[in-house]
Design a protein around this motif. Structure first.
Motif, PDB file in Angstrom:
ATOM      1  N   GLY A 245       0.828  -1.209   0.000  1.00 23.82           N
ATOM      2  CA  GLY A 245       0.000   0.000   0.000  1.00 23.82           C
ATOM      3  C   GLY A 245       0.853   1.246   0.000  1.00 23.82           C
ATOM      4  O   GLY A 245       1.780   1.391  -0.807  1.00 23.82           O
ATOM      5  N   ASN A 246       0.580   2.160   0.918  1.00 22.62           N
ATOM      6  CA  ASN A 246       1.359   3.397   0.941  1.00 22.62           C
ATOM      7  C   ASN A 246       2.511   3.337   1.940  1.00 22.62           C
ATOM      8  O   ASN A 246       3.067   4.372   2.314  1.00 22.62           O
ATOM      9  CB  ASN A 246       0.455   4.608   1.204  1.00 22.62           C
ATOM     10  CG  ASN A 246      -0.317   4.437   2.504  1.00 22.62           C
ATOM     11  OD1 ASN A 246      -0.107   3.449   3.217  1.00 22.62           O
ATOM     12  ND2 ASN A 246      -1.173   5.388   2.809  1.00 22.62           N
ATOM     13  N   ALA A 247       2.838   2.128   2.369  1.00 22.11           N
ATOM     14  CA  ALA A 247       3.986   1.980   3.285  1.00 22.11           C
ATOM     15  C   ALA A 247       5.064   1.141   2.605  1.00 22.11           C
ATOM     16  O   ALA A 247       5.561   0.161   3.163  1.00 22.11           O
ATOM     17  CB  ALA A 247       3.539   1.329   4.597  1.00 22.11           C
ATOM     18  N   ILE A 248       5.400   1.542   1.395  1.00 23.99           N
ATOM     19  CA  ILE A 248       6.410   0.788   0.638  1.00 23.99           C
ATOM     20  C   ILE A 248       7.766   0.894   1.322  1.00 23.99           C
ATOM     21  O   ILE A 248       8.225   1.993   1.641  1.00 23.99           O
ATOM     22  CB  ILE A 248       6.482   1.299  -0.811  1.00 23.99           C
ATOM     23  CG1 ILE A 248       5.183   0.904  -1.548  1.00 23.99           C
ATOM     24  CG2 ILE A 248       7.688   0.717  -1.549  1.00 23.99           C
ATOM     25  CD1 ILE A 248       5.122   1.353  -2.990  1.00 23.99           C
ATOM     26  N   PRO A 249       8.411  -0.240   1.602  1.00 27.41           N
ATOM     27  CA  PRO A 249       9.704  -0.191   2.294  1.00 27.41           C
ATOM     28  C   PRO A 249      10.828   0.243   1.358  1.00 27.41           C
ATOM     29  O   PRO A 249      10.652   0.330   0.143  1.00 27.41           O
ATOM     30  CB  PRO A 249       9.902  -1.633   2.746  1.00 27.41           C
ATOM     31  CG  PRO A 249       9.188  -2.446   1.708  1.00 27.41           C
ATOM     32  CD  PRO A 249       7.997  -1.616   1.283  1.00 27.41           C
ATOM     33  N   GLU A 250      11.947   0.502   1.971  1.00 27.65           N
ATOM     34  CA  GLU A 250      13.197   0.670   1.225  1.00 27.65           C
ATOM     35  C   GLU A 250      13.420  -0.603   0.380  1.00 27.65           C
ATOM     36  O   GLU A 250      13.173  -1.704   0.855  1.00 27.65           O
ATOM     37  CB  GLU A 250      14.319   0.836   2.258  1.00 27.65           C
ATOM     38  CG  GLU A 250      15.712   0.944   1.737  1.00 27.65           C
ATOM     39  CD  GLU A 250      16.714   0.861   2.913  1.00 27.65           C
ATOM     40  OE1 GLU A 250      17.829   0.379   2.676  1.00 27.65           O
ATOM     41  OE2 GLU A 250      16.378   1.263   4.056  1.00 27.65           O
ATOM     42  N   THR A 251      13.863  -0.440  -0.868  1.00 24.31           N
ATOM     43  CA  THR A 251      14.124  -1.626  -1.692  1.00 24.31           C
ATOM     44  C   THR A 251      15.533  -1.562  -2.289  1.00 24.31           C
ATOM     45  O   THR A 251      16.071  -0.474  -2.524  1.00 24.31           O
ATOM     46  CB  THR A 251      13.116  -1.751  -2.865  1.00 24.31           C
ATOM     47  OG1 THR A 251      13.087  -0.508  -3.574  1.00 24.31           O
ATOM     48  CG2 THR A 251      11.724  -2.076  -2.358  1.00 24.31           C
ATOM     49  N   ILE A 252      16.087  -2.741  -2.502  1.00 33.94           N
ATOM     50  CA  ILE A 252      17.349  -2.821  -3.233  1.00 33.94           C
ATOM     51  C   ILE A 252      17.245  -3.947  -4.271  1.00 33.94           C
ATOM     52  O   ILE A 252      16.438  -4.869  -4.126  1.00 33.94           O
ATOM     53  CB  ILE A 252      18.581  -3.024  -2.309  1.00 33.94           C
ATOM     54  CG1 ILE A 252      18.625  -4.426  -1.710  1.00 33.94           C
ATOM     55  CG2 ILE A 252      18.579  -1.992  -1.185  1.00 33.94           C
ATOM     56  CD1 ILE A 252      19.830  -4.616  -0.785  1.00 33.94           C
ATOM     57  N   ILE A 253      18.012  -3.829  -5.324  1.00 33.60           N
ATOM     58  CA  ILE A 253      18.101  -4.905  -6.315  1.00 33.60           C
ATOM     59  C   ILE A 253      19.568  -5.299  -6.479  1.00 33.60           C
ATOM     60  O   ILE A 253      20.472  -4.507  -6.171  1.00 33.60           O
ATOM     61  CB  ILE A 253      17.524  -4.513  -7.702  1.00 33.60           C
ATOM     62  CG1 ILE A 253      18.177  -3.227  -8.228  1.00 33.60           C
ATOM     63  CG2 ILE A 253      16.010  -4.380  -7.640  1.00 33.60           C
ATOM     64  CD1 ILE A 253      17.797  -2.887  -9.675  1.00 33.60           C
ATOM     65  N   GLU A 254      19.775  -6.499  -6.957  1.00 35.49           N
ATOM     66  CA  GLU A 254      21.139  -7.036  -7.096  1.00 35.49           C
ATOM     67  C   GLU A 254      21.376  -7.557  -8.511  1.00 35.49           C
ATOM     68  O   GLU A 254      21.636  -8.749  -8.706  1.00 35.49           O
ATOM     69  CB  GLU A 254      21.356  -8.173  -6.094  1.00 35.49           C
ATOM     70  CG  GLU A 254      21.298  -7.756  -4.639  1.00 35.49           C
ATOM     71  CD  GLU A 254      21.256  -8.960  -3.690  1.00 35.49           C
ATOM     72  OE1 GLU A 254      20.871 -10.067  -4.136  1.00 35.49           O
ATOM     73  OE2 GLU A 254      21.618  -8.795  -2.517  1.00 35.49           O
TER      74      GLU A 254
END
Lengths: 378, 378
Positions: A245-254
């Motif tokens: 929803g509107n609480a998207i966490p920090e994201t990383i990709i590899e």
């Protein structure tokens, strides 16, 4: 995917002897910018194992990339390239305690875990570090699926992260890997749904997870067309919004293969073309590179590289393609023969495209006395 | 098969860091003498690719061994060890013409072929050389069967050898390989029957072949018991007599695994033991060596090495065994789990026995940043 003009010029001017990989840095820069543009809120951790050439690491460090590393030597290479320790993740879930201690001493703060045992090693050797727990996904749709070697069942991840919390580590997030060369866009949806369930279960225990590591899996185009970076970014963004929803966490990709795969071309030579009996339907084409010279990912014929010759306008016929060693397992394509020009002859040069990832470092150190794959980064 | 006292003493006294192979030269000397005793009329060509450590080549050269080589660097290593060129065979059927020319310049006179195309390269680059034609066998009974990569159908061998004769080469003999780790003694009988038919067909064309190269295939004992060298020698002698009567040709053998396999032990360490979910029946045991660190022959779980721990008296339970890299293909035994002591813990040392052949040179040059397998020859 195809060899760039810079690569073709290099091969024409330098005429390097023996099989070699030539990598075009401009293609990697384009790939990096495409990831950044498609996923502006996501931090990019380049998977060093895909190709650790110093020139690649230096350029990506200069462009602002972070680095996913598998060992202490890879951490040292990322640091040498100019990355600060806060931009380095020790992403291997299988680490010796003394290697965790060395990473900690070098300033690395972010570690992958998938078991209580690994949490305990990190707690002892890198007190206070951030850990993310890798969860198992089924890997369907990936050309190089990941089996069950890494990650735990999602239900166990809560226990692992609570164990980390109790031992003074920061329970930081979740990671998963949908399988290398993943072309099924929905693969991320299920993994993010499971991630959200873990976020909720942790929240119920008073712990707020902050990060989802979306892993790699971004494909390189080999022989089949694959979706573009934008399609992946959209699918991931939709799944994140759907579940968080509107609480998207920090994201990383590899990205590893997706960052460097299409930037490299292997130049090889036809050593022998023969038949096994007078009426053999298939020619055997032997190259001066094979499974032990850098093309290990042809194992089980998993990755089918595009092979380009100067005679591709001529009629083609199916061939078995094999490497130059005295090892009978050193056959690249046999179950599904490969069409090559009937005019191909001994001594002809071939270009094996999309070989920028998982080639140089896979090469055997000296099998059959052959040198490992040479590499030129231009 | 088991680690010798000398190897155990070395590991105890030197405590080498990281995974390593330790090879006991005395075991190799015993193996060489056993071959010589069992087959006194047969010349021994050690297959350098099995383990090209200079100490091994030097000792075998001093003992009188000949050498089967796969590349120019292997020829140079055999020469450096003290073998004269007349004791070296260029046994790879896939050779660049310029490598044939280099071998010829170094004095090598004996070359393997299995096609007209290869004959033509040898005729141009090594005029007057002796060639033997490799024929296909079905490889049944071998743990590491040889597919159809090397050799031609017996019916084609006559054409290949006649082609060699017409181009000024000496049509010298036949070679075959019954498959590595061959435990079916009758395998040689069929191949010798086919060899004799080729001898006869050549004789009818006025050419007397002189030699049969019996190849390798002599097994090392891994987990299962295998017949001894004497049994092989008897089976081969019977088959030679049966098919060639009192005109037995010159013979050579090319032991590699059978010469050095049981002379080496890999010392490794348990990096992690974990489960994938709370009720998992199998522990996952991760070692600091895997498929890319030297144990490539576990591919498809083909070779099952004996693994010894200090806790082998304790109760055992099935485990999946995997290597330390971030590659999900780096799993050694999963389809058929491996029994290890339930008391095994992180940091424990394990000995992987019978690893003297096809390990060091198979190791990846730097995959995941890990160093290739270290080797100590004592």
């Amino acid at each position: 995917m195809a060899a760039t003009a810079r690569i073709l010029d290099f091969l024409r001017d330098r005429r390097p002897e023996g099989p070699c990989l030539v990598v075009d840095l401009e293609v990697i820069a384009d790939n990096y910018r495409a990831f950044r543009r498609a996923m502006p809120d996501t931090r990019i951790f380049y998977a060093v194992k895909a190709n650790p050439a110093p020139e690649i690491l230096k350029m990506l460090a200069d462009m602002g990339s972070c680095f996913d590393t598998a060992s202490v030597p890879e951490i040292e290479m990322a640091l040498a390239a100019g990355a600060t320790a806060d931009r380095i993740s020790f992403g291997n879930t299988i680490k010796k305690e003394r290697d965790i201690a060395r990473a900690h001493a070098l300033g690395v703060k972010l570690f992958a875990v998938d078991s209580d045992e690994e949490v305990e090693k990190v707690a002892r050797a890198a007190p206070g570090a951030q850990v993310f727990c890798r969860i198992l996904t089924d890997g369907a749709g990936a050309e190089w699926p990941l089996s069950r070697k890494f990650g735990c069942e999602p239900a166990m991840a809560v226990d692992v992260l609570m164990h980390a919390h109790r031992l003074g580590l920061e329970a930081y997030g979740i990671s998963f890997h949908v399988g290398s060369q993943q072309t099924r866009l929905e693969a991320w949806d299920q993994a993010l749904e499971e991630s959200k369930a873990i976020f909720d279960a942790m929240q119920a225990r008073g712990i707020t997870l902050k990060m989802v590591n979306l892993g790699g899996g971004f494909p390189t185009r080999y022989l089949k067309e694959v979706p573009g970076t934008g399609s992946y970014a959209n699918a991931i963004h939709e799944a994140l919004t759907k579940h968080f929803g509107n609480a998207i966490p920090e994201t990383i990709i590899e990205p590893g293969r997706g960052m460097v795969g299409n930037a490299g071309v292997v130049k090889a030579e036809v050593v022998l073309i023969s038949k096994k009996h007078a009426n053999d339907n298939h020619r055997w084409v032997y190259l001066d590179i094979g499974k032990f010279g850098g093309l290990a990912e042809t194992m089980d014929e998993a990755i089918r590289y595009p092979i380009v010759t100067a005679k591709d306008g001529d009629e083609k016929a199916p061939c078995v393609i094999a490497g130059p060693t005295c090892d009978s397992a050193d056959v690249l394509y046999e179950k599904v023969p490969y069409d090559l020009p009937v005019t191909l002859t001994v001594g002809d040069e071939v270009l094996i495209e999309a070989t920028g990832a998982y080639t140089t470092t896979y090469a055997a150190v000296a099998f059959n006395g052959f040198s490992p794959l040479k590499s030129y980064v231009i």
